[in-house]
Design a protein around this motif. Structure first.
Motif, PDB file in Angstrom:
ATOM      1  N   UNK A 208       3.098  -4.588   3.323  1.00 37.78           N
ATOM      2  CA  UNK A 208       3.768  -3.375   3.759  1.00 37.78           C
ATOM      3  C   UNK A 208       2.984  -2.134   3.402  1.00 37.78           C
ATOM      4  N   UNK A 209       3.391  -1.005   4.010  1.00 38.37           N
ATOM      5  CA  UNK A 209       2.782   0.281   3.744  1.00 38.37           C
ATOM      6  C   UNK A 209       3.878   1.310   3.525  1.00 38.37           C
ATOM      7  N   UNK A 210       3.638   2.235   2.614  1.00 40.67           N
ATOM      8  CA  UNK A 210       4.592   3.307   2.338  1.00 40.67           C
ATOM      9  C   UNK A 210       3.838   4.629   2.291  1.00 40.67           C
ATOM     10  N   UNK A 211       4.410   5.659   2.938  1.00 48.78           N
ATOM     11  CA  UNK A 211       3.767   6.962   3.001  1.00 48.78           C
ATOM     12  C   UNK A 211       4.286   7.936   1.951  1.00 48.78           C
ATOM     13  N   UNK A 212       5.239   7.513   1.145  1.00 44.59           N
ATOM     14  CA  UNK A 212       5.725   8.354   0.052  1.00 44.59           C
ATOM     15  C   UNK A 212       6.256   7.469  -1.065  1.00 44.59           C
ATOM     16  N   UNK A 213       6.452   8.070  -2.235  1.00 43.54           N
ATOM     17  CA  UNK A 213       6.861   7.291  -3.397  1.00 43.54           C
ATOM     18  C   UNK A 213       8.231   6.669  -3.263  1.00 43.54           C
TER      19      UNK A 213
ATOM     20  N   UNK B 245       0.836  -1.192   0.000  1.00 37.54           N
ATOM     21  CA  UNK B 245       0.000   0.000   0.000  1.00 37.54           C
ATOM     22  C   UNK B 245       0.871   1.241   0.000  1.00 37.54           C
ATOM     23  N   UNK B 246       0.652   2.143  -0.955  1.00 36.54           N
ATOM     24  CA  UNK B 246       1.423   3.384  -1.030  1.00 36.54           C
ATOM     25  C   UNK B 246       0.465   4.571  -1.073  1.00 36.54           C
ATOM     26  N   UNK B 247       0.362   5.266   0.034  1.00 41.02           N
ATOM     27  CA  UNK B 247      -0.502   6.443   0.137  1.00 41.02           C
ATOM     28  C   UNK B 247       0.004   7.271   1.309  1.00 41.02           C
ATOM     29  N   UNK B 248       0.018   8.591   1.163  1.00 33.45           N
ATOM     30  CA  UNK B 248       0.570   9.420   2.229  1.00 33.45           C
ATOM     31  C   UNK B 248      -0.402   9.653   3.378  1.00 33.45           C
TER      32      UNK B 248
END
Length: 240
Positions: free
Chosen positions: A46-51, A21-24
């Motif tokens: 996993x999760x990502x808050x930025x590109x 998941x990639x979303x800020x």
């Protein structure tokens, strides 16, 4: 645009689909996780808050699908998509969450290698279905977005179809048989395999084979990229 299978990519039937998941926005990521983790065949890895973090995590976790927002800090979702899909064979498929009011994002994401687009006002069921489609190695555009893509590419004078192909792409286009070229034209119109079969008076299995050969010869990931290629190569002319 239909999502008929075009390759052998994707997890085996006995494996869970891994999703990054990639979303800020933390609440958005949490909502996606809640929706996906109740599905027996899907696992959020996993999760990502930025590109930038999304690219790093995609390399580390090697998910089947990356759910990608566009507007994020550090690195936007378009550049992150380009880096993730450009990693070579086995690269994750990227599903872009998009809205109607940013055509520039849509076309940039297409060229960056995204395999699917879903409207942010879609339902949880549509999200789950889209992830499964991409994990099978297919491509997906919401019908509303398919119409938007085709109408914009077909608008005379619009810059969306003005990119030039390199010599490798031109040579690959020359490898297509007349029948494969006809299939490419119909793909660019958003036709499903069934519609192509009816138009060309062929069986759907034969059409599936032709589609797979077109994608392989042109070095394209999926039907979404075939739409872009058809217009940029001049096989289909804007306004034609």
């Amino acid at each position: 645009m239909s999502t008929a299978p075009v390759g052998d990519a994707g997890p085996r039937a006995d494996e869970r689909i891994s999703v990054l998941l990639a979303d800020d926005q933390h609440l958005v990521r949490t909502g996606f996780r809640v929706i996906l983790e109740v599905e027996d065949d899907i696992e959020v890895v996993g999760e990502a808050a930025d590109g930038g973090r999304a690219v790093t995590m995609a390399r580390a976790t090697r998910p089947d699908v990356v759910l990608m927002d566009v507007e994020m800090p550090v690195m936007d979702g378009l550049e992150a998509t380009r880096q993730i899909t450009g990693a070579g064979p086995g690269a994750p498929a990227v599903l872009i969450l998009t809205t109607f009011d940013r055509d520039d994002y849509l076309f940039a994401a297409l060229r960056a290698g995204a395999s699917g687009f879903l409207l942010k006002n879609g339902t949880p069921e549509e999200l789950v279905d889209a992830i499964r489609v991409l994990a099978r190695g297919d491509a997906l555009l919401a019908p509303e977005i398919t119409r938007r893509v085709i109408s914009t590419f077909a608008r005379p004078g619009d810059p969306a179809g003005t990119a030039h192909l390199g010599p490798d792409a031109e040579a690959a286009l020359g490898e297509l048989t007349p029948r494969e070229r006809e299939v490419l034209v119909l793909l660019a119109a958003g036709s499903s395999n069934a519609e192509i079969a009816a138009s060309m008076q062929l069986g759907e299995a034969t059409v599936k084979t032709h589609v797979s050969r077109v994608l392989a010869k042109l070095g394209l990931r999926d039907r979404v990229q075939a739409v872009v290629f058809a217009y940029e190569s001049g096989v289909v002319r804007p306004g034609g």
